[in-house]
Each structure stands twice: as C-alpha cells, then as structure tokens.
Design a protein around this motif. Structure first.
Motif, PDB file in Angstrom:
ATOM      1  N   ILE A 178       0.849  -1.302   0.167  1.00  0.00           N
ATOM      2  CA  ILE A 178      -0.245  -0.009  -0.065  1.00  0.00           C
ATOM      3  C   ILE A 178       0.683   1.398   0.036  1.00  0.00           C
ATOM      4  O   ILE A 178       0.490   2.326  -0.352  1.00  0.00           O
ATOM      5  CB  ILE A 178      -0.947  -0.048   1.307  1.00  0.00           C
ATOM      6  N   GLU A 179       2.029   1.033   0.329  1.00  0.00           N
ATOM      7  CA  GLU A 179       2.843   2.422   0.479  1.00  0.00           C
ATOM      8  C   GLU A 179       3.300   3.226  -0.596  1.00  0.00           C
ATOM      9  O   GLU A 179       3.764   2.436  -1.711  1.00  0.00           O
ATOM     10  CB  GLU A 179       4.236   1.956   1.272  1.00  0.00           C
ATOM     11  N   GLY A 180       3.175   4.537  -0.662  1.00  0.00           N
ATOM     12  CA  GLY A 180       3.711   5.286  -1.791  1.00  0.00           C
ATOM     13  C   GLY A 180       2.773   6.136  -2.520  1.00  0.00           C
ATOM     14  O   GLY A 180       1.597   6.257  -1.676  1.00  0.00           O
ATOM     15  N   PHE A 343      -0.028   6.621   0.585  1.00  0.00           N
ATOM     16  CA  PHE A 343       0.257   6.121   2.255  1.00  0.00           C
ATOM     17  C   PHE A 343       1.843   6.172   2.447  1.00  0.00           C
ATOM     18  O   PHE A 343       2.647   5.687   1.694  1.00  0.00           O
ATOM     19  CB  PHE A 343      -0.277   4.735   2.343  1.00  0.00           C
ATOM     20  N   PHE A 344       2.190   6.936   3.489  1.00  0.00           N
ATOM     21  CA  PHE A 344       3.904   7.223   3.672  1.00  0.00           C
ATOM     22  C   PHE A 344       3.885   7.148   5.266  1.00  0.00           C
ATOM     23  O   PHE A 344       3.077   7.227   5.954  1.00  0.00           O
ATOM     24  CB  PHE A 344       3.670   8.869   3.276  1.00  0.00           C
ATOM     25  N   ASP A 349      11.848   6.367  10.681  1.00  0.00           N
ATOM     26  CA  ASP A 349      11.701   5.281  11.568  1.00  0.00           C
ATOM     27  C   ASP A 349      10.592   4.491  12.035  1.00  0.00           C
ATOM     28  O   ASP A 349      10.306   3.441  12.459  1.00  0.00           O
ATOM     29  CB  ASP A 349      12.407   5.646  12.825  1.00  0.00           C
ATOM     30  N   GLU A 350       9.462   5.077  11.107  1.00  0.00           N
ATOM     31  CA  GLU A 350       8.079   4.249  11.299  1.00  0.00           C
ATOM     32  C   GLU A 350       8.261   2.947  10.714  1.00  0.00           C
ATOM     33  O   GLU A 350       8.943   2.668   9.654  1.00  0.00           O
ATOM     34  CB  GLU A 350       6.992   5.075  10.544  1.00  0.00           C
ATOM     35  N   ALA A 351       7.569   1.999  11.195  1.00  0.00           N
ATOM     36  CA  ALA A 351       7.466   0.544  10.842  1.00  0.00           C
ATOM     37  C   ALA A 351       6.829   0.497   9.567  1.00  0.00           C
ATOM     38  O   ALA A 351       7.185  -0.723   8.695  1.00  0.00           O
ATOM     39  CB  ALA A 351       7.142  -0.407  11.757  1.00  0.00           C
ATOM     40  N   GLY A 352       5.801   1.175   9.179  1.00  0.00           N
ATOM     41  CA  GLY A 352       5.119   1.253   8.105  1.00  0.00           C
ATOM     42  C   GLY A 352       4.375   2.657   7.860  1.00  0.00           C
ATOM     43  O   GLY A 352       4.667   3.399   8.409  1.00  0.00           O
ATOM     44  N   PRO A 353       3.748   2.849   6.665  1.00  0.00           N
ATOM     45  CA  PRO A 353       3.022   3.819   6.254  1.00  0.00           C
ATOM     46  C   PRO A 353       1.990   4.258   7.518  1.00  0.00           C
ATOM     47  O   PRO A 353       1.277   3.390   8.035  1.00  0.00           O
ATOM     48  CB  PRO A 353       2.261   3.571   5.238  1.00  0.00           C
ATOM     49  N   ASN A 354       1.993   5.515   8.108  1.00  0.00           N
ATOM     50  CA  ASN A 354       1.198   5.984   9.254  1.00  0.00           C
ATOM     51  C   ASN A 354       0.254   7.112   8.881  1.00  0.00           C
ATOM     52  O   ASN A 354      -0.336   7.508   9.482  1.00  0.00           O
ATOM     53  CB  ASN A 354       2.086   6.086  10.450  1.00  0.00           C
ATOM     54  N   ASN A 511      -9.844  -3.438  14.511  1.00  0.00           N
ATOM     55  CA  ASN A 511      -8.774  -2.217  14.482  1.00  0.00           C
ATOM     56  C   ASN A 511      -9.168  -1.517  12.935  1.00  0.00           C
ATOM     57  O   ASN A 511      -9.384  -2.298  12.113  1.00  0.00           O
ATOM     58  CB  ASN A 511      -7.477  -2.319  14.582  1.00  0.00           C
ATOM     59  N   ILE A 512      -9.250  -0.069  13.019  1.00  0.00           N
ATOM     60  CA  ILE A 512      -9.522   0.482  11.744  1.00  0.00           C
ATOM     61  C   ILE A 512      -8.396   0.116  10.613  1.00  0.00           C
ATOM     62  O   ILE A 512      -7.363  -0.104  11.090  1.00  0.00           O
ATOM     63  CB  ILE A 512      -9.561   1.972  11.760  1.00  0.00           C
ATOM     64  N   THR A 513      -8.694   0.000   9.376  1.00  0.00           N
ATOM     65  CA  THR A 513      -7.716  -0.358   8.393  1.00  0.00           C
ATOM     66  C   THR A 513      -7.073   0.941   7.768  1.00  0.00           C
ATOM     67  O   THR A 513      -7.791   2.207   7.937  1.00  0.00           O
ATOM     68  CB  THR A 513      -8.529  -0.968   7.153  1.00  0.00           C
ATOM     69  N   ALA A 514      -6.090   0.953   7.151  1.00  0.00           N
ATOM     70  CA  ALA A 514      -5.390   2.040   6.595  1.00  0.00           C
ATOM     71  C   ALA A 514      -6.283   2.370   5.377  1.00  0.00           C
ATOM     72  O   ALA A 514      -6.430   1.586   4.508  1.00  0.00           O
ATOM     73  CB  ALA A 514      -3.882   1.722   6.113  1.00  0.00           C
ATOM     74  N   GLY A 515      -6.660   3.733   5.066  1.00  0.00           N
ATOM     75  CA  GLY A 515      -7.492   4.070   4.177  1.00  0.00           C
ATOM     76  C   GLY A 515      -8.843   4.173   4.253  1.00  0.00           C
ATOM     77  O   GLY A 515      -9.406   3.771   5.450  1.00  0.00           O
ATOM     78  N   ASN A 516      -9.618   4.003   3.077  1.00  0.00           N
ATOM     79  CA  ASN A 516     -11.122   4.359   3.023  1.00  0.00           C
ATOM     80  C   ASN A 516     -11.756   2.860   3.482  1.00  0.00           C
ATOM     81  O   ASN A 516     -11.357   1.811   2.813  1.00  0.00           O
ATOM     82  CB  ASN A 516     -11.453   4.717   1.787  1.00  0.00           C
TER      83      ASN A 516
END
Length: 537
Positions: A178-180, A343-344, A349-354, A511-516
C-alpha cells in the motif's frame, strides 16, 4: 411475516448479504432499510455525492458530542439513509487496507481474518479494469476503475513532488503493497457509481425468495422464550410491524446503527441500560465501545494555473462538464474529487505507512450551515488533506434514550493518545515538504491556510484542532474478538452469548484499516455471507 434470514440495513454490507444469502434460492431473505430507494440519477452519477452531503432525506446527518481535543467542537458524521447506505453517498475511493491491518485482526484472536484469508473475498467482489491477477478479480459485481490517465494536470505536479522528495511511487494501492504515492482507484462502471445496491441488490430483487422493506426503521430485536433472537420490530410509515426470522437476524446497520439497535434491544452495558429503563437481555459491555475513525485536516493552496475551481464555480463550467459527462461518461463528473494521494511514513523510523494523503485539484470549504452547500474557493486552488492511517484513540456510540428515534451519543474521543498527536505533527510536516518541491512550488502562488505565518509544532497542532473533521470512516463499535468482555462478536460474526444474531458490517472491525473503509466493509459482508451459508448447509 416470516423469513429464514432478516438483514437489517441495505447499505454497503447489507446489499451483499441479502444478495448472497438468497442466491441459491434455498432460503427466504428480507432486507430492511430505514431510508428509501436510490433510484435517482444523482445516486448514479459519481459527482452526485456533493448533493447528498447535507440532505436529510438520504443522510442521517449525525453530529458528535463536543470533542475536547477539538476545542469543544461537534464533528459532522454523515451516514447514508437510503438503499445502498453510505455506499450511495460516498466519494467512491476503493482501498482495501494494508496487509498488516488484517493480520492484526487475526492476531487479536480472530482466526480466518488474516490478509491471506480475506484476499479471496476482495477478489470475489471485484471486477478490476485491469483484469484478473494475483491481487485482483475480474468477475465480481463491483467494478473498480483506476483514475490514472484521467486526472487533472496539476495532479502530475503533486506526484512529481512526491518523487522528488524520495517517496516511493505506487501504481496500485490494492496490490502487493500500500505504501507510496499514486492515483486512487474508484468503484465506477462506465462512468456510473458501482456500489453494492446497484451491483448486488437490484438484480437480486427479481428473485422470489428476496424481499425488501424500505422506509422501515428497526426499533428493536424480538426474542423467543429461550432468549434466541426471533426477529425485529419496525415502524414503517407510522405503522408498527413485526417480522420473524427462522434462522438468524444479521445486523448490517453500520457503526452507528448496529450498536444502537443492540442497546435498544437490551444488549449492551447492563448498568447503562438499566439507567434508561431498558430490560437487560445480555450484559455485553463492549457494545458501542471501540469507536474508531480517521480524523483529517486540509491545507489550501492558490495555484498559478487553472484547477477545477473555475469550472465548478460557474454555471457555464458546470454545464460544460455535465455535457461532457452525458456525451462520454468521462471527465470530472465521472470521478472522485480525491484524485491522488498515498500512504507514507511520516518519519524514517516508522515501521510502515502511518499517514494517508489526498490530493484534490479543487479547493473547497465545507460550510458550517447545511443550506450553504459545498462551494469551491473563489480562486484557482488545490488542497492536500491528511489523516493518520491507524489512530489509537477509541470512542463510543451509546444511546441516551429508550426511544429508537433519538440519535445516539457519538463520542469519537479524537486525539486522546500521544501517538495520535505525533501522527498529526508528522502529517503537517509531510504536507509542507511535498508542497515545497519544485513541481508543486512552481504552480503555487501561496499557501492560503494555515498560511506561512502558522509554523512550528504547537501552532500547527492548534490549526489541526481548530479545523480537523471526520473523513467519515467510523468503525469498530461491535468489535470482533474472542472475549465477550471486550468484544461483541466472535470470528464467525456471532454475537457472544446471543443465539440467532450476527453482525456483519464496519462495526465488527477490531482495528481500523489504513485508507477508506468501504471496500473492507464489503469484504466483511462477502465473508460473512459465506460463513452463514456454510453453517446452514
């Protein structure tokens, strides 16, 4: 009247449940919707969502309770009150979420809900314009259209600025990662909204074993002597009616409606229900808790080149775009205004896109008064909106009256953790870093708001508190999990300790998902229907 299954709510999830449960003809199914039909042209044309934004005929138009972290402001919470639910009035961005989101669901004690488990259901519901692949389906009811190649030219400047900043590019947010930065996919079919009402429910209504009752507000569930849920009681055009379910009632009334109906029926926190004079059927303290949402704010910029502001602000421009749409089913009227984004990682140092961004080639303000309508800013402009992908704040949806017509109290409890505040600060810095890159800077004359005078973490956090609002992704209020003390449904979507009742909508998200969240909500319905039919067999 009696049916095998009753589905409460003809929204994004309910339309799918009703269609799948009635598909083989073995079971009689009733779907009940508080709103009316979505047959209007404005529900078909993608840009029509602007008309339903403040329309009480098709929108519940909820307001939150005053939010302390937002300086006591109430936040607008629109929810669809029409066949198709919020899927009939949303902006159609189709994002599944990150792999980690669903793997977290499974790790929380929900076997069968990891990413590899749910991917087949995402593929099953989709007909992607690019055809079938490891990540996409090509034979599902929901048509997914990439907006790449159709976006406004200024969108290219946004993407080039992301590239110049060293951010990864992503051609498919619903692919391997999803990143980028990239251009969003939307659920449209040949320029028309492709949602679960149009693609699942309407064709299924020709079946003899499927019925729908519109304009029917569910007041509460009914129970058999052994405590099993036996059906529902509704009020329809001022008349009370009862419907009986031989097998199950499935709640799909959404993150606001599903916990409200459960609490009105005596399922919830026992002490709170007793205070309202409601007989307690089952003490389930998690009902209405765990509310999550994406909180966003926008940066506004004046452009040196034409954007969509000019066309949308004039009657002539609107007529020209309308004619383009009618003749070709293309152009801005056939798309979402949220054209690009991504998604960035807000920090290295973030483990993934936040952080999620939206880039709009149209700058507009949401008026405080509904009658004012949505209008573009009076200059060529664009905006960049951002929100945290996985906020940690948790709120609640609780009834305040035993009267079904009284809206529940919605308390998102935004920005109640240090992590969420850190995400806001990272998002502020990210937006400004992107806007400062040459590709965007050369087509920008000024940052209108917050404006260059507002700088530094404290001032920008204050701007966010003053201006942030929901991006309309409430979920989690009937959360899935193994413990009846902290969750409402088990991994089969059965309500803990209550026979004959399931929940299958966005309220079950642990838990809420990243994105819509519309795409994962439809996935929940597909998987939920498959589990119900599996058990019926």
């Amino acid at each position: 009247m009696q049916y095998d299954y009753i589905v409460v709510g003809a929204g994004s999830a309910g339309c799918i449940l009703a269609s799948r449960l009635s598909q083989d003809g073995r079971h009689s199914v009733l779907v009940v919707e508080a709103g009316g039909s979505d047959g209007s042209f404005w529900f078909q044309i993608p840009v029509g969502y602007a008309r339903s934004y403040y329309d009480p005929r098709v929108n519940w138009m909820y307001q939150s309770e005053p939010e302390g972290a937002l300086n006591g402001r109430r936040v607008y919470v629109p929810r669809g009150k029409v066949q198709g639910g919020s899927g009939s009035i949303n902006a159609m961005i189709f994002v599944r979420g990150a792999k980690a989101d669903f793997d977290d669901w499974a790790r929380a004690g929900n076997p069968g809900w990891g990413h590899d488990d749910v991917l087949p259901y995402f593929r099953q519901l989709e007909s992607h314009a690019g055809g079938a692949s490891e990540w996409h389906g090509a034979e599902g009811p929901i048509h997914v259209t990439p907006m790449r190649g159709m976006t406004h030219p200024i969108t290219d400047a946004f993407l080039e600025s992301c590239r110049a900043l060293g951010l990864p590019m992503n051609a498919d947010f619903n692919g391997a990662d999803i990143e980028g930065a990239g251009v969003y996919d939307i659920n449209t079919n040949k320029g028309r909204r492709s949602h679960s009402s149009a693609e699942y429910l309407r064709p299924a209504l020709d079946r003899a074993n499927l019925a729908i009752e519109r304009d029917a507000l569910v007041e509460w569930l009914t129970f058999a002597q052994d405590g099993r849920v036996s059906g529902i009681e509704v009020v329809q055009n001022g008349v009370k009616r009862r419907f009986t379910a031989r097998r199950e009632v499935v709640l799909a009334a959404g993150a606001i409606g599903s916990p409200q109906i459960m609490q009105l029926s005596g399922l919830g926190d026992g002490d709170r229900l007793k205070d309202l004079g409601i007989a307690v059927r089952r003490h389930l303290p998690a009902v209405g808790q765990n509310l999550q949402d994406h909180l966003c704010a926008s940066y506004y910029y004046r452009a040196t080149i034409p954007t969509l502001n000019g066309a949308f602000a004039s009657l002539f421009g609107q007529a020209r775009l309308g004619l383009q749409y009618l003749m070709t089913r293309k152009g801005p009227f056939a798309m979402s205004v949220n054209q690009a984004g991504g998604f960035f990682r807000g920090a290295p140092d973030e483990a993934g896109p936040n952080i999620q961004l939206y880039f709009n080639p149209l700058s507009y303000r949401i008026p405080a008064e509904p009658k004012a309508g949505l209008k573009p800013e009076p200059y060529p402009g664009y905006l960049i909106c951002f929100n945290a992908c996985r906020p940690q704040s948790r709120g609640s949806v609780t009834i305040t009256s035993a009267e079904p017509h009284v809206a529940p109290a919605i308390r998102p409890n935004y920005l109640s953790t240090d992590r969420d505040i850190a995400d806001v600060l990272q998002g502020n810095r990210l937006v400004r870093r992107i806007a400062a890159q040459a590709a965007l800077a050369t087509v920008t004359s000024e940052e209108v708001s917050p404006g260059p005078a507002i700088d530094g973490d404290a001032a920008l956090l204050a701007y966010f508190r003053d201006n942030a609002g929901s991006i309309y992704h409430p979920c989690g209020t009937c959360a899935m999990g193994p413990d009846a003390g902290t969750a409402v449904v088990d991994s089969r979507l059965r309500v803990h300790g209550v026979a004959g009742l399931r929940v299958a909508d966005a309220s079950i998200f642990p838990n809420i998902t990243a994105g819509n969240i519309n795409a994962p909500t439809m996935m929940v319905a597909e998987k939920g229907a498959a589990m119900i039919l599996e058990e019926a067999r």
